[in-house]
Design a protein around this motif. Structure first.
Motif, PDB file in Angstrom:
ATOM      1  N   CYS A 181       0.871  -1.195   0.000  1.00  0.00           N
ATOM      2  CA  CYS A 181       0.000   0.000   0.000  1.00  0.00           C
ATOM      3  C   CYS A 181       0.902   1.237   0.000  1.00  0.00           C
ATOM      4  O   CYS A 181       1.878   1.302   0.737  1.00  0.00           O
ATOM      5  N   MET A 182       0.537   2.210  -0.839  1.00  0.00           N
ATOM      6  CA  MET A 182       1.341   3.438  -0.945  1.00  0.00           C
ATOM      7  C   MET A 182       1.032   4.418   0.186  1.00  0.00           C
ATOM      8  O   MET A 182       1.609   5.489   0.254  1.00  0.00           O
ATOM      9  N   LEU A 183       0.079   4.058   1.049  1.00  0.00           N
ATOM     10  CA  LEU A 183      -0.315   4.912   2.189  1.00  0.00           C
ATOM     11  C   LEU A 183      -0.679   6.312   1.708  1.00  0.00           C
ATOM     12  O   LEU A 183      -0.412   7.295   2.393  1.00  0.00           O
TER      13      LEU A 183
ATOM     14  N   ARG B  81       1.605  -3.172   9.565  1.00  0.00           N
ATOM     15  CA  ARG B  81       3.080  -3.161   9.511  1.00  0.00           C
ATOM     16  C   ARG B  81       3.662  -3.021  10.914  1.00  0.00           C
ATOM     17  O   ARG B  81       4.604  -3.719  11.290  1.00  0.00           O
ATOM     18  N   ARG B  82       3.083  -2.102  11.697  1.00  0.00           N
ATOM     19  CA  ARG B  82       3.586  -1.915  13.073  1.00  0.00           C
ATOM     20  C   ARG B  82       3.469  -3.211  13.857  1.00  0.00           C
ATOM     21  O   ARG B  82       4.369  -3.593  14.599  1.00  0.00           O
ATOM     22  N   SER B  83       2.348  -3.870  13.661  1.00  0.00           N
ATOM     23  CA  SER B  83       2.124  -5.112  14.387  1.00  0.00           C
ATOM     24  C   SER B  83       3.143  -6.173  13.953  1.00  0.00           C
ATOM     25  O   SER B  83       3.682  -6.911  14.778  1.00  0.00           O
ATOM     26  N   MET B  84       3.446  -6.235  12.640  1.00  0.00           N
ATOM     27  CA  MET B  84       4.438  -7.198  12.156  1.00  0.00           C
ATOM     28  C   MET B  84       5.804  -6.902  12.760  1.00  0.00           C
ATOM     29  O   MET B  84       6.532  -7.809  13.163  1.00  0.00           O
TER      30      MET B  84
ATOM     31  N   ARG C 270      18.881  16.678   6.436  1.00  0.00           N
ATOM     32  CA  ARG C 270      18.610  15.363   6.990  1.00  0.00           C
ATOM     33  C   ARG C 270      17.282  14.863   6.444  1.00  0.00           C
ATOM     34  O   ARG C 270      16.611  15.560   5.689  1.00  0.00           O
ATOM     35  N   CYS C 271      16.929  13.663   6.838  1.00  0.00           N
ATOM     36  CA  CYS C 271      15.670  13.060   6.375  1.00  0.00           C
ATOM     37  C   CYS C 271      14.551  13.405   7.354  1.00  0.00           C
ATOM     38  O   CYS C 271      14.802  13.553   8.556  1.00  0.00           O
ATOM     39  N   CYS C 272      13.342  13.523   6.849  1.00  0.00           N
ATOM     40  CA  CYS C 272      12.199  13.804   7.737  1.00  0.00           C
ATOM     41  C   CYS C 272      11.726  12.541   8.450  1.00  0.00           C
ATOM     42  O   CYS C 272      10.761  12.579   9.207  1.00  0.00           O
ATOM     43  N   ASN C 273      12.347  11.424   8.174  1.00  0.00           N
ATOM     44  CA  ASN C 273      12.107  10.133   8.833  1.00  0.00           C
ATOM     45  C   ASN C 273      10.845   9.415   8.360  1.00  0.00           C
ATOM     46  O   ASN C 273      10.387   8.459   9.007  1.00  0.00           O
ATOM     47  N   ALA C 274      10.305   9.873   7.241  1.00  0.00           N
ATOM     48  CA  ALA C 274       9.116   9.200   6.706  1.00  0.00           C
ATOM     49  C   ALA C 274       9.357   7.700   6.470  1.00  0.00           C
ATOM     50  O   ALA C 274       8.458   6.890   6.747  1.00  0.00           O
ATOM     51  N   PRO C 275      10.548   7.268   5.988  1.00  0.00           N
ATOM     52  CA  PRO C 275      10.721   5.831   5.749  1.00  0.00           C
ATOM     53  C   PRO C 275      10.476   4.989   7.005  1.00  0.00           C
ATOM     54  O   PRO C 275       9.857   3.923   6.929  1.00  0.00           O
ATOM     55  N   ALA C 276      10.948   5.451   8.164  1.00  0.00           N
ATOM     56  CA  ALA C 276      10.738   4.670   9.390  1.00  0.00           C
ATOM     57  C   ALA C 276       9.247   4.607   9.720  1.00  0.00           C
ATOM     58  O   ALA C 276       8.720   3.570  10.124  1.00  0.00           O
ATOM     59  N   HIS C 277       8.569   5.738   9.520  1.00  0.00           N
ATOM     60  CA  HIS C 277       7.122   5.782   9.785  1.00  0.00           C
ATOM     61  C   HIS C 277       6.386   4.825   8.849  1.00  0.00           C
ATOM     62  O   HIS C 277       5.574   4.010   9.287  1.00  0.00           O
ATOM     63  N   TRP C 278       6.692   4.888   7.561  1.00  0.00           N
ATOM     64  CA  TRP C 278       6.022   4.040   6.562  1.00  0.00           C
ATOM     65  C   TRP C 278       6.325   2.555   6.786  1.00  0.00           C
ATOM     66  O   TRP C 278       5.508   1.702   6.467  1.00  0.00           O
ATOM     67  N   ALA C 279       7.532   2.281   7.298  1.00  0.00           N
ATOM     68  CA  ALA C 279       7.917   0.878   7.496  1.00  0.00           C
ATOM     69  C   ALA C 279       7.318   0.311   8.780  1.00  0.00           C
ATOM     70  O   ALA C 279       7.502  -0.863   9.081  1.00  0.00           O
ATOM     71  N   GLY C 280       6.630   1.137   9.542  1.00  0.00           N
ATOM     72  CA  GLY C 280       6.019   0.665  10.798  1.00  0.00           C
ATOM     73  C   GLY C 280       7.023   0.578  11.935  1.00  0.00           C
ATOM     74  O   GLY C 280       6.756  -0.054  12.952  1.00  0.00           O
TER      75      GLY C 280
END
Ligand code: SF4
Ligand code: SF4
Ligand code: SF4
Length: 750
Positions: free
Chosen positions: A345-347, A369-372, A447-457
């Motif tokens: 899912c592209m969220l 994803r968070r649960s996984m 720096r990065c806004c940290n979206a990848p960590a958020h999207w990855a759960g």
């Protein structure tokens, strides 16, 4: 995710709700399937759809008044489908079918008094459910016998009466219905149903039957509501009474869960968008009947699926996907078949925007994803590269937080985001120079806004990384943040609420275009990134900036709140690269003009999909080339761009010195074009290969292929083992093959 939460999401999706016509039909005929078969001229099959649902189908299909038409969605696009006419036609041409086989005997008997429509329908329904049914009447058929032949052809009623006998209904004719007969039958049977055409409640002396159960003041005696002239509603009394008698004889609740027995409002949503007006076709022969069947629009919702490449790819709809996620969650060990789906899912939030029930697949997938991650069930391969890339962007080679040169405080801080820096470092540098020249004390945060960590759960990693970002911002004295990337803007607004954050476009709209901007009178299609879906001011600011540049803007097929994702959102391009590219190609077709967008990842995804696309920065800070043709930099080049930008800025603006090179950076390596392509596909960086070659050079551990003379070496710097097949050149190495995996080999690293 909690089971109750998943159940609530599942309930919300209306795709499996009954179509409005079938919900309004007192007997719930599946008109959608029937019309589909009628359109194809498959009348025998269509008839079996009716015969499955209607008692005495040869009678009811000819007599139904069609209350379903009042709810037909096609009513608003030319006129309701004429189901009664289609059913009449079908009854005339289809091969008759045998009555349904009754269920095994229940050992219970029911007497039916009166044999008009309600009585006959009750006898039919009870007999097929395994009751021993006896029918007590003057003449079987009652009022139906006096109908003219153009309403019901000669013999049609006889066929269904014969079918009742085949269902083992005992017919006792020549009787006069009265209260005494009912009392006698009540004493000798488990229940009695009275057709109101043969005996009124007053004559029976039982008061009015209950609307829901049709029960009377006499226990075990049920009766249809008197005065009903509609045949289909009379038949529905027969079915309702059969349901009540079944409950009565089983001793279960007479009222629970009966909301959907008669006509009821359906929650199913069906859009008429794209449905052409078409007036009803009078049904006179097969051709006209097929045309009328074709007017049925086969009601369903699927609004989200129509708009989303991801939902289409997995061939179903959110209600089913939630069930798959539920199964994924409940398996303790073993394969998790929904993993790829959850991570694809592209969220982007488009489903929630178009869904009549505000169903957010993004919320469901993100929570899954968070649960996984929490359960240790997230496959490392899904997001590892993106998370390493984020770590690199936040690491010492790329991250920076400085006041403007010559200042010890900042009113503003420019936050370009790691993807813009990776894609086009030259324009980031130009934008920073421009902002300083016009606003003065503008610091810089790379720096990065940290979206990848958020999207990855990865919630804890995300929180940690946001704390580091906040620390940099605190260090700069909490200046106003000028964000140039819509995702950064969204992430910062959601997670740094104490900060004042503006988009670069809002600033430029006020300041006007920078000196040297490309003032061109071209027509460009504005692609709104999905991160700007709910940010109308940002979208307007971008258009205003483009207008100041003289650009004539047009909107693609879906735009603004309805915009589609480019295929990068939610890390789709990492977890499922093929689908990511399919999404980019799909979006690329939304406009024939070149795209202009304000997200670097959108621009690069379109470039990879072969669409001419530019970033607004390409016009504001032009470099002279045809920027719509600018290729998307590869993964190694993206890292290089970020690191070089930081280094050059440090040296040129703040008088820093060049950083010390790491030993692997001095390994000279070349790649065949095919290897370069595969490295992109497999997310292998040039630096990964250089580290393998450095390690093997130091350890001497490598294999030699005698035939080709090439060497094979491997190295496991972190969680991934990289393999490189290479030949030695005088000046360095030429790589012929490279691949990676997550297995640890016995014997340790090279
Ligand atoms: S015509 Fe009558 S039986 Fe057929 S679907 Fe409509 S209401 Fe139901
Ligand atoms: S990709 Fe976007 S539209 Fe599709 S399900 Fe995910 S959030 Fe919804
Ligand atoms: S839009 Fe999608 S999620 Fe919403 S009700 Fe329709 S099928 Fe279900």
């Amino acid at each position: 995710m909690e089971q109750a939460e998943l159940r609530e999401w599942e309930r919300r999706c209306v795709q499996e709700e009954t179509p409005r016509c079938a919900a309004a039909c007192p007997l719930h005929v599946d008109a959608r399937t029937f019309c589909g078969l009628a359109e194809k001229g498959r009348w025998d099959k269509a008839w079996s759809v009716l015969a499955r649902t209607l008692p005495l189908p040869g009678v009811l299909a000819r007599l139904c008044e069609g209350p379903c038409r009042a709810e037909c969605v096609r009513r608003d696009a030319g006129g309701a489908v004429d189901m009664p006419a289609l059913e009449r036609f079908c009854a005339g041409v289809a091969k008759p079918v045998s009555p349904p086989r009754p269920l095994p005997s229940r050992g219970k008997s029911v007497a039916v008094v009166g044999a008009s429509m309600a009585g006959l329908a009750a006898a039919w329904e009870l007999a097929r459910r395994g009751f021993a049914v006896s029918l007590h009447c003057d003449v079987p058929g009652g009022a139906l016998l006096s109908l003219p032949e153009d309403r019901i052809p000669y013999g049609a009623l006889d066929v269904e009466l014969e079918n009742l006998r085949r269902l083992k209904v005992e017919v006792h004719a020549g009787l006069t219905a009265n209260a005494e007969l009912v009392r006698e039958l009540r004493d000798t049977h488990d229940a009695v149903f009275v057709d109101p055409e043969s005996l009124s409640p007053d004559e029976l002396g039982c008061g009015m039957p209950d609307d829901l159960t049709l029960g009377t003041e006499f226990s075990g005696v049920f009766m249809g509501l008197p005065g009903e002239s509609s045949f289909i509603l009379q038949a529905a009394f027969g079915r309702r009474a059969a349901n009540s008698i079944e409950r009565f004889t089983q001793g279960v609740s007479m009222t629970a869960g009966r909301d959907h027995e008669g006509p009821y409002p359906s929650r199913l949503y069906t859009s008429l968008e794209g449905v052409a007006e078409a007036a009803p076709v009078p049904v006179t022969d097969e051709a006209s009947a097929r045309k009328e069947g074709a007017r049925c629009i086969r009601c369903e919702c699927m609004e989200c699926v129509k708009h989303c490449v991801f939902l289409q790819n997995f061939k179903s709809y959110p209600k089913v996907y939630v069930r798959r996620i539920y199964n994924n969650e409940s398996i303790v060990m073993g394969t998790r078949q929904a993993n790829t789906m959850i991570n694809s899912c592209m969220l982007c939030g488009l489903c929630e925007t178009v869904c009549p029930e505000d169903f957010s697949m993004a919320e469901v997938c993100l929570e899954a994803r968070r649960s996984m991650v929490d359960r240790g069930r997230m496959p490392a391969s899904a997001h590892e590269f993106a998370l390493r890339d984020m770590a690199f962007a936040n690491g010492e080679k790329c991250a920076l937080a400085r006041h403007a040169p010559g200042h010890d405080s900042s009113e503003y801080v420019y936050f370009p985001g790691c993807q813009l820096t990776a894609s086009d470092p030259g324009s980031v540098r130009a934008a920073y120079d421009d902002l300083r020249s016009r606003l003065g004390k503008v610091g810089l945060m790379l720096r990065c806004c940290n979206a990848p960590a958020h999207w990855a759960g990865r919630e804890s990693l995300f929180r940690e990384s946001m704390d580091a970002l906040r620390h940099d911002w605190d260090f700069l004295g909490r200046p106003v943040i000028i964000a140039a990337c819509p995702t950064c803007l969204q992430m910062l607004r959601d997670n740094l609420p104490e900060a004042e954050i503006q988009s670069h476009w809002a600033i430029l709209r006020v300041l006007g275009p920078p000196r040297g901007a490309d003032r061109c009178s071209v027509s460009l299609a504005v692609n709104d990134p999905c991160a700007a879906r709910h940010d109308a001011p940002q979208r307007e600011d971008v258009r205003a900036v483009l207008e100041q540049l003289g650009v004539e803007t047009v909107d693609p097929a879906l735009t603004g709140e309805m915009t589609e994702c480019c295929g990068y959102g939610g890390l789709l391009a990492e977890a499922n690269p093929e689908l990511g590219m399919a999404a980019a190609e799909h979006r690329s077709r939304a406009a024939s003009q070149d795209f202009v967008t304000y997200c670097a990842m959108c621009r690069d995804m379109f470039a990879r999909a072969g669409k001419r696309a530019m970033h607004v920065y390409d016009l504001l800070y032009p470099c002279g080339d045809d920027s719509a043709q600018r290729p998307a930099p590869g993964y190694s080049a993206r890292r290089e761009n970020r690191a070089r930008l930081r280094e050059s800025l440090l040296m040129e603006l703040w008088g820093g010195s060049a950083r010390e090179r790491e030993p692997f950076e001095d390994v000279v390596v070349a790649f065949t074009p095919e290897v370069s392509r595969l490295m992109e596909e497999r997310r292998i960086l040039q630096s990964d290969v250089q580290k393998v070659l450095l390690a093997t050079g130091r350890s001497g551990k490598r294999f030699r292929n005698r035939k080709t003379g090439r060497f094979l070496a491997f190295h496991r710097p972190v969680a991934v083992t990289y393999w490189v097949e290479y030949e030695e050149l005088e000046t360095g190495y030429l790589v012929h093959r490279t691949w990676c995996h997550r297995m640890r080999l016995p014997g340790g690293d090279a």
